[in-house]
Design a protein around this motif. Structure first.
Motif, PDB file in Angstrom:
ATOM      1  N   PRO A 120       0.902  -1.184   0.046  1.00  0.00           N
ATOM      2  CA  PRO A 120       0.109   0.012   0.050  1.00  0.00           C
ATOM      3  C   PRO A 120       0.976   1.446  -0.089  1.00  0.00           C
ATOM      4  O   PRO A 120       2.122   1.200   0.327  1.00  0.00           O
ATOM      5  CB  PRO A 120      -0.683  -0.119   1.232  1.00  0.00           C
ATOM      6  N   CYS A 121       0.388   2.466  -0.489  1.00  0.00           N
ATOM      7  CA  CYS A 121       1.118   3.725  -0.441  1.00  0.00           C
ATOM      8  C   CYS A 121       1.584   3.968   1.206  1.00  0.00           C
ATOM      9  O   CYS A 121       0.945   3.697   1.964  1.00  0.00           O
ATOM     10  CB  CYS A 121       0.085   4.862  -0.769  1.00  0.00           C
ATOM     11  N   GLY A 122       2.985   4.537   1.043  1.00  0.00           N
ATOM     12  CA  GLY A 122       3.366   4.827   2.105  1.00  0.00           C
ATOM     13  C   GLY A 122       4.075   3.865   2.848  1.00  0.00           C
ATOM     14  O   GLY A 122       4.786   3.822   4.183  1.00  0.00           O
ATOM     15  N   ALA A 123       4.092   2.448   2.575  1.00  0.00           N
ATOM     16  CA  ALA A 123       4.546   1.420   3.437  1.00  0.00           C
ATOM     17  C   ALA A 123       5.632   0.649   2.642  1.00  0.00           C
ATOM     18  O   ALA A 123       6.322  -0.300   3.105  1.00  0.00           O
ATOM     19  CB  ALA A 123       3.618   0.356   3.749  1.00  0.00           C
ATOM     20  N   ARG A 124       6.188   1.376   1.721  1.00  0.00           N
ATOM     21  CA  ARG A 124       7.408   0.792   0.846  1.00  0.00           C
ATOM     22  C   ARG A 124       8.895   1.711   0.780  1.00  0.00           C
ATOM     23  O   ARG A 124       8.813   2.938   0.620  1.00  0.00           O
ATOM     24  CB  ARG A 124       6.771   0.564  -0.613  1.00  0.00           C
ATOM     25  N   ALA A 125       9.503   1.074   0.814  1.00  0.00           N
ATOM     26  CA  ALA A 125      10.992   1.602   0.804  1.00  0.00           C
ATOM     27  C   ALA A 125      11.395   2.190  -0.602  1.00  0.00           C
ATOM     28  O   ALA A 125      11.124   1.439  -1.540  1.00  0.00           O
ATOM     29  CB  ALA A 125      12.054   0.830   1.565  1.00  0.00           C
TER      30      ALA A 125
END
Length: 438
Positions: A120-125
């Protein structure tokens, strides 16, 4: 190939098989290639690219994409599974592994896989792609700049979070003896100056504004050894023709441009090196110049040489300069009349014995210099009686040594007309006076 297969209908099966094997041995399998691992936003389409695949025979390729694994609950299907590019909808968060195989109609490639991580958006490096340098090859003494392709999926389409990224570069391995450093550990495109040959391993971690960071990404830059070049040698003595002229027993500086990673070996066949460092010479404060101070020694011919030596102990051809060593200047001994007549229009002459290669300059104080001819000078007496000083300065052939000789001449009043003949006769019999230099 078709002719071989057709001929099998009328020959023994084993013979047919040998023909097919021989034919297949001449054909090489194609190579499947796809992109590196990807990060995707859940609910968006992921594009897969196998167009870099190739065939050694330049035959057309057939593509076959398939899922190896999908996250639990995913019903994703491949679109254009037989095309050079394919895609699928990342319908749930998790890891997708897709396989690609290509065929040239005879042989099939080894499979390659690409991993796609969806979230989901905001959870990926951030994702760091290949790190590159700005040069095709690097040798000792050159500076190379590092550039990384960085992608943050949270800033891409579907999320547009505009997260900021911070860079953390680190040199994790250097060749033995290297003192190289990054010019900045936090710049997007830092650089390093290679000082020793070997492998330089640099690591990059990129962190977004939420604190998520990629797994460390490294690049290895192999630095080679530069070939030595004959240095451009210069000497602080007077340049003349293809060499130099120097004054005996005088100290001069011989220098040449210096390169990082190189050392320099100096030699002098007359006189000697008097500066610190001896044959190894010295480096200027900024490291751009190698030099020695040398004593020109006695009168004669001197040769000074320098070689450039790389880290493999390979030496260049020597750069050699010839220095003609001459004597220091001596004060000239001036021959001039002892007495001259004040107010006379007579042109008087002073002269010296010259030395080859030296230059001379005349000066008359108390009288008027008419002409400076090097070996001699002509001058006029003053209007009134008094003392006239004649100077002659010798500059040696090296141009850095001077000495001045003087002659004192008495300007006397003209005798009465009744005594003129007698005075002229007396002056003639007395002859000129030779003055010693100082």
């Amino acid at each position: 190939m078709q002719a071989h297969i057709s001929s099998c209908r009328s020959v023994l099966p084993l013979f047919c098989l040998s023909i097919l094997v021989a034919c297949a041995q001449k054909i090489q399998a194609p190579t499947a290639r796809t992109a590196d691992a990807q990060i995707a936003t859940t609910g968006t389409y992921v594009k897969l690219d196998g167009s870099a695949s190739s065939d050694p025979q330049n035959q057309p390729l057939a593509f076959s994409w398939s899922f190896v694994t999908r996250p639990l609950g995913s019903t994703a299907v491949l679109v254009d599974e037989h095309g050079a590019t394919a895609s699928f909808l990342a319908d749930v968060a998790g890891e997708y592994v897709v396989q690609l195989v290509v065929s040239n109609s005879v042989l099939v490639s080894a499979p390659v896989t690409v991993k796609v991580t969806s979230g989901p958006c905001g959870a990926r490096a951030p994702v760091v792609n290949a790190i590159q340098i700005d040069k095709q090859s690097v040798i000792v003494g050159t500076t190379f700049q590092l550039t990384a392709g960085v992608n943050d999926p949270d800033n891409g389409a579907g999320c547009n979070l505009n997260q900021t990224l911070s860079y953390d570069w680190k040199v994790v391995r250097l060749p033995p003896g290297s003192q190289a450093r990054l010019n900045s550990a936090t710049a997007e495109n830092p650089s390093i100056t290679a000082d020793v040959s070997g492998d330089y391993v640099v690591q990059l971690i990129v962190t977004d504004s939420t604190g998520l960071a990629n797994d460390p990404k490294t690049v290895t830059v192999t630095v080679g050894i530069a070939q030595p070049q004959t240095p451009a040698l210069s000497v602080s003595a007077l340049a003349k023709g293809s060499g130099y002229v120097a004054t005996a027993n005088t100290v001069y500086t011989a220098s040449a441009p210096a390169k990082s990673g190189m050392r320099y070996v100096w030699s002098v066949d007359q006189g000697g090196i008097v500066s610190a460092g001896g044959a190894a010479g010295q480096l200027s404060a900024d490291g751009t110049l190698t030099f020695v101070e040398l004593n020109a020694g006695p009168i004669g011919t001197l040769h000074v040489s320098v070689k450039e030596v790389n880290q493999a102990a390979v030496a260049s051809a020597a750069a050699t300069s010839t220095i003609q060593v001459v004597a220091a200047a001596n004060a000239p001994s001036i021959t001039a009349p002892a007495f001259i007549t004040a107010g006379s229009s007579t042109v008087y002459t002073a002269s010296i014995a010259t030395i080859s290669g030296a230059s001379y300059r005349w000066q008359v104080i108390g009288g008027a210099l008419v002409q400076d001819s090097g070996a001699s000078a002509t001058f006029l007496a003053p209007a009134q009686p008094g003392l006239v000083t004649v100077h002659c300065t010798e500059t040696n052939a090296a141009g850095d040594s001077t000495a001045t000789g003087d002659a004192m001449v008495n300007a006397i009043a003209a005798p009465p007309s009744s005594m003129a003949a007698r005075a002229t006769q007396s002056s003639s019999s007395a002859g000129p006076r030779r003055a010693q230099g100082r």
